[in-house]
Design an enzyme around this catalytic site. Sequence first.
Site, PDB file in Angstrom:
ATOM      1  N   GLU A  47       3.656  20.770  -2.428  1.00  0.00           N
ATOM      2  CA  GLU A  47       3.610  22.140  -2.930  1.00  0.00           C
ATOM      3  C   GLU A  47       4.616  23.034  -2.211  1.00  0.00           C
ATOM      4  O   GLU A  47       5.298  23.859  -2.840  1.00  0.00           O
ATOM      5  CB  GLU A  47       2.188  22.703  -2.756  1.00  0.00           C
ATOM      6  CG  GLU A  47       1.114  21.917  -3.485  1.00  0.00           C
ATOM      7  CD  GLU A  47       0.480  20.824  -2.649  1.00  0.00           C
ATOM      8  OE1 GLU A  47      -0.716  20.569  -2.838  1.00  0.00           O
ATOM      9  OE2 GLU A  47       1.198  20.231  -1.801  1.00  0.00           O
ATOM     10  N   CYS A  82      -1.792  24.078   2.162  1.00  0.00           N
ATOM     11  CA  CYS A  82      -0.940  24.298   0.988  1.00  0.00           C
ATOM     12  C   CYS A  82      -1.560  25.308   0.029  1.00  0.00           C
ATOM     13  O   CYS A  82      -0.842  26.021  -0.678  1.00  0.00           O
ATOM     14  CB  CYS A  82      -0.697  22.977   0.256  1.00  0.00           C
ATOM     15  SG  CYS A  82       0.390  21.851   1.152  1.00  0.00           S
ATOM     16  N   LEU A 204       9.371  -9.995   8.472  1.00  0.00           N
ATOM     17  CA  LEU A 204       8.321  -9.116   7.947  1.00  0.00           C
ATOM     18  C   LEU A 204       8.828  -7.687   7.758  1.00  0.00           C
ATOM     19  O   LEU A 204       8.130  -6.721   8.087  1.00  0.00           O
ATOM     20  CB  LEU A 204       7.088  -9.112   8.858  1.00  0.00           C
ATOM     21  CG  LEU A 204       6.325 -10.427   9.020  1.00  0.00           C
ATOM     22  CD1 LEU A 204       5.058 -10.189   9.824  1.00  0.00           C
ATOM     23  CD2 LEU A 204       5.998 -11.067   7.693  1.00  0.00           C
ATOM     24  N   ARG A 207      13.864  -5.343   3.163  1.00  0.00           N
ATOM     25  CA  ARG A 207      15.323  -5.465   3.205  1.00  0.00           C
ATOM     26  C   ARG A 207      15.973  -5.430   1.828  1.00  0.00           C
ATOM     27  O   ARG A 207      17.118  -5.013   1.700  1.00  0.00           O
ATOM     28  CB  ARG A 207      15.724  -6.779   3.889  1.00  0.00           C
ATOM     29  CG  ARG A 207      15.214  -6.923   5.311  1.00  0.00           C
ATOM     30  CD  ARG A 207      15.671  -8.213   5.966  1.00  0.00           C
ATOM     31  NE  ARG A 207      15.310  -9.394   5.207  1.00  0.00           N
ATOM     32  CZ  ARG A 207      14.098  -9.948   5.218  1.00  0.00           C
ATOM     33  NH1 ARG A 207      13.134  -9.411   5.941  1.00  0.00           N
ATOM     34  NH2 ARG A 207      13.853 -11.041   4.519  1.00  0.00           N
ATOM     35  N   GLU A 291       1.082 -11.544   3.681  1.00  0.00           N
ATOM     36  CA  GLU A 291       1.906 -12.663   3.232  1.00  0.00           C
ATOM     37  C   GLU A 291       1.730 -13.809   4.218  1.00  0.00           C
ATOM     38  O   GLU A 291       2.031 -13.662   5.403  1.00  0.00           O
ATOM     39  CB  GLU A 291       3.389 -12.273   3.150  1.00  0.00           C
ATOM     40  CG  GLU A 291       3.699 -11.237   2.095  1.00  0.00           C
ATOM     41  CD  GLU A 291       5.196 -11.076   1.862  1.00  0.00           C
ATOM     42  OE1 GLU A 291       5.954 -12.021   2.163  1.00  0.00           O
ATOM     43  OE2 GLU A 291       5.597  -9.997   1.389  1.00  0.00           O
ATOM     44  N   LEU A 296      -4.382 -18.540   5.532  1.00  0.00           N
ATOM     45  CA  LEU A 296      -4.572 -17.096   5.696  1.00  0.00           C
ATOM     46  C   LEU A 296      -5.058 -16.460   4.397  1.00  0.00           C
ATOM     47  O   LEU A 296      -5.992 -15.649   4.409  1.00  0.00           O
ATOM     48  CB  LEU A 296      -3.266 -16.443   6.149  1.00  0.00           C
ATOM     49  CG  LEU A 296      -3.342 -14.942   6.416  1.00  0.00           C
ATOM     50  CD1 LEU A 296      -4.301 -14.640   7.561  1.00  0.00           C
ATOM     51  CD2 LEU A 296      -1.953 -14.378   6.742  1.00  0.00           C
TER      52      LEU A 296
END
Length: 370
Positions: A47, A82, A204, A207, A291, A296
């Site tokens: 805002e 705001c 990690l 890029r 990832e 995992l």
Amino acid sequence: MWEALGLAEHAIGLSEPNPRVGCVIGREDGTVLGRGSTQQAGGPHAEVMALADAASRGLDVRGATAWVTLEPCAHHGRTPPCCDALIAAGIGRLVAATEDPFPAVAGNGLRRLRNAGIQVNLAPHEIAWAAREINIGFFSRVIRKRPWVRLKAACSLDGRTALPDGQSQWITGPQARADGHAWRRRASIIVTGIGTVLADDPQLSVRLVQTPRQPLRAVLDSFLRLPPSSRVCATSGLLAYAHTPAADKADHLRQKGAVVVTVSAAEGGGVDLHSVLADMVARDINEVHVEGGATLTGAWLKSGLADELVLYVAPSLLVQGPGIAAMPQPAAIDEAHRMELVSVAMTGTDARLLLRTKESNPSAWCRISD
């Protein structure tokens, strides 16, 4: 309001841990006076940016309408409220996509605007849900007291993530890999396991798409086997979660700038994922992007803490190799681990499936006001 939602997306990768908000100030005849999106934490909100945009062009916003994707804040945090800025500017009407669930706001911003004589309306549900999706991690952290957990995986048509010898680069094409980095950019933190670090030595990082900041990184590493020479240790912003960390190894990692966090052990081994998420909530982490390998991914799914799976499927057959998730085989078809398919999109020659667990369906925990 759709333009304001587009502006909110500009704050992805920038505003963490604050919500991503967009604001358009204009007249009912379609004249736009100012536009803005939330800046980095401690910087101006959407805002204020929109008001500044109008002021920079010498435009008068008195009596105008402000379309904003989240209820204006009503408390002094890193910046002033705001709603006070909108009142002082003489805004005549405000349309908000949805209320802010944060306790210090939670309807107070809309009430203060109404008490100041400003007409306040809430947008239709379609827009409200779109605004929530942009900030699903923020809503999850505030309402459910845990971040939104997103798993990412890539596989062949027959569900293989690598060849038996471990080769996995690259199952999918360059467009899918860039799209995966766009999901990384959304995240507050990118998480992997020690097995992936030892096997692949990943960075990690984001890029393949532009980003104003790199997310935090985390390695789940029960006994702190993480080599300080790993590429993930090369830059600051690393968390290493362990349940039995050796003191000398912890010191070496801290010297590299890593933060070593001791958490509980899970039954059967590994770190307790509930403990990991509790620590992340304390760090104001909104979206967790995971990832890793099948072990995992399976651990997150078995824990019941995974909310979403971004799965890239390549038009190829690998025949043998590890699957997406290491989980117990169901005894019957109707006992299979099922997810809800949210969307399917093409990324180059690969298909991207977005799936959610039934337990994480936002309709069950995220209220949208009329």
